[in-house]
Design an enzyme around this catalytic site. Structure first.
Site, short mmCIF file in Angstrom:
data_model
loop_
_atom_site.label_atom_id
_atom_site.label_comp_id
_atom_site.label_asym_id
_atom_site.label_seq_id
_atom_site.Cartn_x
_atom_site.Cartn_y
_atom_site.Cartn_z
N GLU A 216 -12.27 2.06 6.48
CA GLU A 216 -11.17 2.47 7.35
C GLU A 216 -11.24 3.98 7.55
OE1 GLU A 216 -6.58 1.13 7.53
OE2 GLU A 216 -6.98 2.75 6.14
N GLU B 287 0.83 -1.21 0.00
CA GLU B 287 0.00 0.00 0.00
C GLU B 287 0.86 1.25 0.00
OE1 GLU B 287 -3.49 2.05 2.79
OE2 GLU B 287 -1.85 0.91 3.71
#
Length: 265
Positions: A246, A149
């Site tokens: 998230e 990521e």
């Protein structure tokens, strides 16, 4: 899962239902309609305890992270790019894979880390690639996919991955089908000129998504990300993976879940 217009949403228990102690968040997520969860760090609990929590709530584990340093420390976003910290990285991958297999988690995210002061960008990046290649070997045959990521530089100054293209290049260099991208819409909206174009470009390499709005990192609809375009792109491109919620709820988790019907059309 919360399924809306063909898209599957899971609850990130680090960020959602924080009104409750961690172990109570599983039941709260299930009561809110989720059938899957993710969270960064399971390591303060025995894996067997978490397996029971998942089973009792009827939930599937989607993602965990490999271990990182303490909040506020230079290692808070991982060890992967840190020269001289290979032992910690490898021990973390081994522990992460052990937990991921026990929890039947589809994904283990390997946080890339912040380049230390005095270490060149090239040296830190070379260390990162070498560590990810080693981790790919360890994960082969485990059934666990590894995720890479890119995180934005406002929240994570010195993060070793520059952007989505940089993370994708590592996936390509490793050349393993079980090493894929985690595309975080919040981070990409800050680092990319056009988050929808970036999503369209990198979705073929992406195995998992996470979302929050920007600025503020609260639920979709509280900032400026063009969510209608984001979700339409996911549908038109045939994305059938999970999307991790998230974000920091602006006014409580359950009240904030109204965004799902408001934003996903």
């Amino acid at each position: 899962m919360i399924l809306h217009n063909g898209l599957r949403l899971d609850a990130n228990l680090k960020w959602l239902f924080t009104e409750l102690p961690f172990e109570q968040r599983f039941d709260a997520a299930a009561a809110a309609g989720f059938t899957a969860v993710e969270y960064a760090s399971p390591y303060s609990f025995p894996a067997a305890t978490l397996v029971r929590r998942l089973a009792d709530a009827g939930l599937t584990q989607i993602l965990i992270n490999s271990p990182t340093g303490e909040p506020g420390s230079p290692e808070r976003l991982g060890y992967a790019c840190l020269p001289g910290r290979t032992a910690e990285f490898r021990a973390g991958v081994e522990l992460g894979l052990e937990y991921a297999v026990s929890l039947n988690s589809a994904f283990l995210h390997l946080p890339a880390g912040i380049r230390p002061d005095g270490v060149s960008r090239d040296r830190a990046f070379a260390q990162y690639v070498a560590n990810i290649a080693w981790a790919a070997d360890q994960a082969r045959g485990s059934g666990v996919r590894l995720l890479l990521e890119a995180q934005n530089k406002q929240d994570a100054p010195g993060f070793v991955l520059d952007d989505q293209a940089h993370a994708a290049a590592v996936c390509d260099a490793i050349g393993e089908p079980h090493v894929r991208l985690l595309f975080d819409v919040y981070h990409a909206s800050i680092d990319e000129k056009d988050v929808v174009a970036a999503l369209r470009e990198f979705l073929p390499r992406t195995a998992h998504l996470q979302l929050a709005d920007s600025p503020g990192r609260a639920e979709p609809g509280t900032g400026g990300i063009p969510w209608t375009d984001v979700f339409e792109t996911l549908r038109s491109e045939g994305y059938d993976g999970w999307i991790g919620c998230e974000y920091k709820p602006a006014n409580g988790t359950e009240a904030g879940l109204s965004w799902i019907k408001e934003q996903i059309r």
